[in-house]
Design a protein around this motif. Structure first.
Motif, PDB file in Angstrom:
ATOM      1  N   ARG A 105       4.727   8.659   7.135  1.00 22.18           N
ATOM      2  CA  ARG A 105       3.425   8.428   6.518  1.00 22.18           C
ATOM      3  C   ARG A 105       2.764   7.279   7.260  1.00 22.18           C
ATOM      4  NH1 ARG A 105       4.751  12.492   4.436  1.00 22.18           N
ATOM      5  NH2 ARG A 105       4.671  13.099   2.220  1.00 22.18           N
ATOM      6  N   ALA A 106       1.550   7.460   7.683  1.00 19.30           N
ATOM      7  CA  ALA A 106       0.852   6.410   8.431  1.00 19.30           C
ATOM      8  C   ALA A 106       0.555   5.227   7.507  1.00 19.30           C
ATOM      9  CB  ALA A 106      -0.443   6.947   9.015  1.00 19.30           C
ATOM     10  N   PRO A 107       0.787   4.004   7.958  1.00 23.19           N
ATOM     11  CA  PRO A 107       0.421   2.832   7.148  1.00 23.19           C
ATOM     12  C   PRO A 107      -1.092   2.790   6.931  1.00 23.19           C
ATOM     13  CG  PRO A 107       1.886   2.214   8.958  1.00 23.19           C
ATOM     14  CD  PRO A 107       1.456   3.631   9.213  1.00 23.19           C
ATOM     15  N   ASP A 108      -1.501   2.137   5.875  1.00 23.69           N
ATOM     16  CA  ASP A 108      -2.922   2.001   5.567  1.00 23.69           C
ATOM     17  C   ASP A 108      -3.468   0.786   6.311  1.00 23.69           C
ATOM     18  OD1 ASP A 108      -5.436   1.977   4.573  1.00 23.69           O
ATOM     19  OD2 ASP A 108      -4.890   1.644   2.473  1.00 23.69           O
ATOM     20  N   TRP A 109      -3.867   1.001   7.556  1.00 26.03           N
ATOM     21  CA  TRP A 109      -4.301  -0.122   8.398  1.00 26.03           C
ATOM     22  C   TRP A 109      -5.582  -0.776   7.898  1.00 26.03           C
ATOM     23  CZ3 TRP A 109      -0.368  -1.372  11.182  1.00 26.03           C
ATOM     24  CH2 TRP A 109       0.480  -0.397  11.731  1.00 26.03           C
ATOM     25  N   LYS A 110      -6.287  -0.138   6.960  1.00 27.31           N
ATOM     26  CA  LYS A 110      -7.553  -0.691   6.474  1.00 27.31           C
ATOM     27  C   LYS A 110      -7.364  -2.020   5.738  1.00 27.31           C
ATOM     28  CE  LYS A 110      -8.940   2.850   4.051  1.00 27.31           C
ATOM     29  NZ  LYS A 110      -7.824   3.788   4.276  1.00 27.31           N
ATOM     30  N   VAL A 111      -6.144  -2.283   5.264  1.00 28.07           N
ATOM     31  CA  VAL A 111      -5.925  -3.543   4.535  1.00 28.07           C
ATOM     32  C   VAL A 111      -5.726  -4.730   5.484  1.00 28.07           C
ATOM     33  CG1 VAL A 111      -4.882  -2.300   2.613  1.00 28.07           C
ATOM     34  CG2 VAL A 111      -3.401  -3.272   4.391  1.00 28.07           C
ATOM     35  N   MET A 112      -5.584  -4.442   6.770  1.00 31.50           N
ATOM     36  CA  MET A 112      -5.249  -5.499   7.717  1.00 31.50           C
ATOM     37  C   MET A 112      -6.330  -6.574   7.892  1.00 31.50           C
ATOM     38  SD  MET A 112      -2.099  -5.239   8.996  1.00 31.50           S
ATOM     39  CE  MET A 112      -1.812  -5.187   7.217  1.00 31.50           C
ATOM     40  N   PRO A 113      -7.622  -6.219   8.011  1.00 30.16           N
ATOM     41  CA  PRO A 113      -8.618  -7.284   8.254  1.00 30.16           C
ATOM     42  C   PRO A 113      -8.634  -8.357   7.165  1.00 30.16           C
ATOM     43  CG  PRO A 113      -9.554  -5.139   8.757  1.00 30.16           C
ATOM     44  CD  PRO A 113      -8.233  -4.884   8.117  1.00 30.16           C
ATOM     45  N   GLU A 114      -8.656  -7.948   5.892  1.00 27.41           N
ATOM     46  CA  GLU A 114      -8.694  -8.931   4.811  1.00 27.41           C
ATOM     47  C   GLU A 114      -7.382  -9.697   4.722  1.00 27.41           C
ATOM     48  OE1 GLU A 114     -10.754 -11.105   2.197  1.00 27.41           O
ATOM     49  OE2 GLU A 114     -11.548  -9.404   3.332  1.00 27.41           O
ATOM     50  N   ARG A 155       0.833  -1.210   0.000  1.00 24.06           N
ATOM     51  CA  ARG A 155       0.000   0.000   0.000  1.00 24.06           C
ATOM     52  C   ARG A 155       0.867   1.259   0.000  1.00 24.06           C
ATOM     53  NH1 ARG A 155      -3.816   1.172  -1.925  1.00 24.06           N
ATOM     54  NH2 ARG A 155      -4.744   2.510  -0.325  1.00 24.06           N
ATOM     55  N   HIS A 156       1.963   1.248   0.759  1.00 23.50           N
ATOM     56  CA  HIS A 156       2.898   2.373   0.701  1.00 23.50           C
ATOM     57  C   HIS A 156       3.406   2.538  -0.734  1.00 23.50           C
ATOM     58  CE1 HIS A 156       3.349   3.922   4.719  1.00 23.50           C
ATOM     59  NE2 HIS A 156       3.652   2.747   5.248  1.00 23.50           N
ATOM     60  N   PHE A 157       3.753   1.428  -1.365  1.00 21.18           N
ATOM     61  CA  PHE A 157       4.285   1.472  -2.724  1.00 21.18           C
ATOM     62  C   PHE A 157       3.240   2.023  -3.688  1.00 21.18           C
ATOM     63  CE2 PHE A 157       5.144  -0.762  -6.816  1.00 21.18           C
ATOM     64  CZ  PHE A 157       6.364  -0.167  -7.100  1.00 21.18           C
ATOM     65  N   GLU A 158       1.987   1.559  -3.538  1.00 28.23           N
ATOM     66  CA  GLU A 158       0.923   2.034  -4.425  1.00 28.23           C
ATOM     67  C   GLU A 158       0.684   3.526  -4.239  1.00 28.23           C
ATOM     68  OE1 GLU A 158      -3.397   0.455  -5.972  1.00 28.23           O
ATOM     69  OE2 GLU A 158      -2.674  -0.181  -3.999  1.00 28.23           O
ATOM     70  N   GLU A 159       0.663   3.987  -2.981  1.00 26.98           N
ATOM     71  CA  GLU A 159       0.375   5.390  -2.705  1.00 26.98           C
ATOM     72  C   GLU A 159       1.571   6.299  -2.959  1.00 26.98           C
ATOM     73  OE1 GLU A 159      -1.183   5.497   1.232  1.00 26.98           O
ATOM     74  OE2 GLU A 159      -2.947   4.292   0.728  1.00 26.98           O
ATOM     75  N   SER A 160       2.740   5.708  -3.232  1.00 29.53           N
ATOM     76  CA  SER A 160       3.903   6.528  -3.598  1.00 29.53           C
ATOM     77  C   SER A 160       3.754   7.100  -5.006  1.00 29.53           C
ATOM     78  CB  SER A 160       5.180   5.686  -3.524  1.00 29.53           C
ATOM     79  OG  SER A 160       5.231   4.764  -4.607  1.00 29.53           O
ATOM     80  N   ARG A 161       2.804   6.532  -5.758  1.00 27.36           N
ATOM     81  CA  ARG A 161       2.495   6.927  -7.146  1.00 27.36           C
ATOM     82  C   ARG A 161       3.526   6.425  -8.151  1.00 27.36           C
ATOM     83  NH1 ARG A 161       1.743  11.983  -4.499  1.00 27.36           N
ATOM     84  NH2 ARG A 161      -0.412  12.256  -3.807  1.00 27.36           N
ATOM     85  N   ILE A 162       4.506   5.653  -7.705  1.00 27.28           N
ATOM     86  CA  ILE A 162       5.449   5.060  -8.658  1.00 27.28           C
ATOM     87  C   ILE A 162       4.740   4.153  -9.654  1.00 27.28           C
ATOM     88  CG2 ILE A 162       7.327   3.384  -8.852  1.00 27.28           C
ATOM     89  CD1 ILE A 162       8.673   4.653  -6.523  1.00 27.28           C
ATOM     90  N   PRO A 163       3.770   3.305  -9.212  1.00 28.46           N
ATOM     91  CA  PRO A 163       3.096   2.439 -10.191  1.00 28.46           C
ATOM     92  C   PRO A 163       2.425   3.212 -11.326  1.00 28.46           C
ATOM     93  CG  PRO A 163       2.638   1.670  -7.971  1.00 28.46           C
ATOM     94  CD  PRO A 163       3.337   2.989  -7.833  1.00 28.46           C
ATOM     95  N   ASP A 206       5.565  10.494  -4.256  1.00 26.01           N
ATOM     96  CA  ASP A 206       5.671  10.773  -2.820  1.00 26.01           C
ATOM     97  C   ASP A 206       7.004  10.204  -2.320  1.00 26.01           C
ATOM     98  OD1 ASP A 206       5.463  10.886  -0.053  1.00 26.01           O
ATOM     99  OD2 ASP A 206       3.317  10.496  -0.051  1.00 26.01           O
ATOM    100  N   GLY A 207       7.983  11.072  -2.161  1.00 21.41           N
ATOM    101  CA  GLY A 207       9.318  10.638  -1.772  1.00 21.41           C
ATOM    102  C   GLY A 207       9.364   9.958  -0.419  1.00 21.41           C
ATOM    103  N   ALA A 208       8.518  10.414   0.507  1.00 24.77           N
ATOM    104  CA  ALA A 208       8.517   9.820   1.844  1.00 24.77           C
ATOM    105  C   ALA A 208       8.086   8.359   1.785  1.00 24.77           C
ATOM    106  CB  ALA A 208       7.592  10.607   2.766  1.00 24.77           C
ATOM    107  N   ARG A 209       7.075   8.066   0.980  1.00 25.44           N
ATOM    108  CA  ARG A 209       6.636   6.675   0.870  1.00 25.44           C
ATOM    109  C   ARG A 209       7.667   5.816   0.143  1.00 25.44           C
ATOM    110  NH1 ARG A 209       1.605   5.950   2.895  1.00 25.44           N
ATOM    111  NH2 ARG A 209       0.181   7.747   2.887  1.00 25.44           N
ATOM    112  N   VAL A 210       8.334   6.382  -0.835  1.00 24.20           N
ATOM    113  CA  VAL A 210       9.412   5.648  -1.508  1.00 24.20           C
ATOM    114  C   VAL A 210      10.493   5.288  -0.494  1.00 24.20           C
ATOM    115  CG1 VAL A 210      11.221   5.767  -3.257  1.00 24.20           C
ATOM    116  CG2 VAL A 210       8.958   6.730  -3.732  1.00 24.20           C
ATOM    117  N   PHE A 211      10.835   6.237   0.371  1.00 25.79           N
ATOM    118  CA  PHE A 211      11.830   5.974   1.418  1.00 25.79           C
ATOM    119  C   PHE A 211      11.358   4.864   2.352  1.00 25.79           C
ATOM    120  CE2 PHE A 211      13.178   6.708   5.813  1.00 25.79           C
ATOM    121  CZ  PHE A 211      14.558   6.600   5.673  1.00 25.79           C
TER     122      PHE A 211
END
Length: 406
Positions: free
Chosen positions: A272-281, A87-95, A222-227
């Motif tokens: 950057r806060a992790p996307d905890w919403k992916v945790m249940p699934e 999710r960090h990788f996806e939200e970094s916008r690199i994809p 998003d450089g912070a997420r890339v880091f």
């Protein structure tokens, strides 16, 4: 441990495990419930009748779990942690930038599979599969063919097959004293297999949804997420290499790799806060895999057939439905294998079914439509062909050179 109850010469343990696999294949919308109920039945049977490898009754179960908990904890931490990484990788916008870098036609899908292969050679194959799945979602605008999803898993498993840091099974060999160079030869088969399954998978994906080249205008990465992504991956790699070289005994007492991943996740959460919403699934899929791994570890497999290349070939097919970690442990105990062949077989073989490898389970958490054995096998059949062809090419080019038992 008492002798197992036999039905037509087959231990009842295996029959119960077979019912779990049959249920998963038939009722793919209820895989978690089937796995948990099946595990409960197997545990009840072993407590009441045969006992475990380390003793009888509830005490035997406790000793068994004491022996297995590090492996299970590592899988749990890695699957949960790498879901946040994806999710960090996806939200970094690199994809979103990747389509501009890929060829326009079917070769774009093939190149992406090669990228997953290369990433998995030095990252854990779970991370490689999730990164590949994340990029595919953006490259093909969410329309990803199930055959291509199977190919992503196969590419990640093939990439890890020849590297002692790319797969849990090869890392086990390294811990046990096998030279990384002995495992490296697995890439002869893995590269051949990659070519065979990648081309038809990429062509089929292109017919369904070709690479979308028009990247979003004014896109800012998003450089912070890339880091954060880099920090998590580096932490996993450094922990794996350091523990194996300097503190191998620690790997039997603590889930070092999983702890390193989560340390990096938590230490970078202020950026950057992790996307905890992916945790249940993700949790559901992770518990499913842990239930299967635990059930497999309880099977009365005290030894494998005599070490030979036909045995190694067969273990690849077994690995598609039976966890490859206990199979690898038994092979190391027995000795006499050519470890490059075994690494390829148990590493890549699990790609033939979606729950045959941790990478497959992780990607299926991202794409729930992949949780169908029938669809996976029907659309991913080139993977089985690639496995066999790659194995025999390796046999012809490298030859079977077994190591003495160690």
């Amino acid at each position: 441990m008492a002798d197992p109850i036999l039905i037509l010469g087959i231990p009842l343990d295996f029959i119960l495990f077979g019912f779990i696999l049959f249920g998963i294949a038939l009722f793919h919308r209820h895989t978690l419930a089937i796995a948990l109920i099946g595990l409960a039945v197997i545990i009840s049977y072993k407590i009441g009748f045969t006992g475990f490898k380390f003793g009888m009754g509830v005490a035997g179960l406790g000793h068994h779990m004491e022996h297995e908990w590090v492996t299970l904890a590592n899988l749990f931490l890695l699957l949960m942690g790498f879901a946040l990484l994806s999710r960090h990788f996806e939200e970094s916008r690199i994809p979103d930038e990747v389509p501009a870098l890929l060829p326009d036609d079917w070769k774009g899908g093939a190149v992406l599979l090669v990228i997953v292969f290369v990433l998995s050679s030095f990252l854990d194959n779970i991370a490689g599969a999730l990164i590949g799945g994340t990029v595919a979602r953006h490259v093909f605008r969410g329309k990803v063919h199930i055959g291509y999803l199977a190919a992503i898993v196969a590419a990640s498993n093939a990439g890890g097959a020849g590297s002692v840091v790319g797969d849990t099974t090869t890392t086990m060999m390294w811990i046990d004293g096998i030279s990384p160079l002995s495992v490296l030869e697995a890439y002869v088969a893995a590269i051949v297999a990659l070519v065979i399954f990648a081309v038809p998978a990429a062509m089929r994906q292109h017919r369904l949804s070709p690479v979308v080249k028009n990247a979003t205008s004014g896109l800012r990465v998003d450089g912070a997420r890339v880091f954060i992504v880099a920090a998590i991956l580096i932490a996993a790699l450094v922990a794996n290499v350091t523990a194996n070289l300097k503190f191998p005994a620690l790997l039997d007492t603590l889930p070092v790799l999983g702890l390193a991943v989560w340390a990096a996740i938590l230490l970078t959460a202020f950026l950057r806060a992790p996307d905890w919403k992916v945790m249940p699934e993700t949790f559901k899929g992770t518990i499913f895999l842990l239930a299967l791994v635990t059930a497999a570890s309880m099977m009365p497999v005290e030894k494998l057939p005599a070490a030979s290349w036909p045995t190694a070939l067969g273990l690849g097919f077994v690995s598609s439905v039976f966890d490859n970690i206990p199979l690898t442990a038994l092979a190391l105990k027995q000795g006499g294998y050519d470890w490059g062949f075994l690494a390829y077989a148990v590493g890549f073989g699990g790609s033939m079914v979606w729950f045959g490898s941790s990478a497959g389970v992780a990607l299926s958490n991202m794409y729930p439509e992949a949780k169908s054995v029938g669809s996976w096998v029907r659309n991913g059949w080139p993977i089985a062909v690639a496995y066999v062809v790659g194995f025999f090419v390796m046999l012809a080019v490298v030859g079977w050179h077994p190591d003495a038992p160690h």
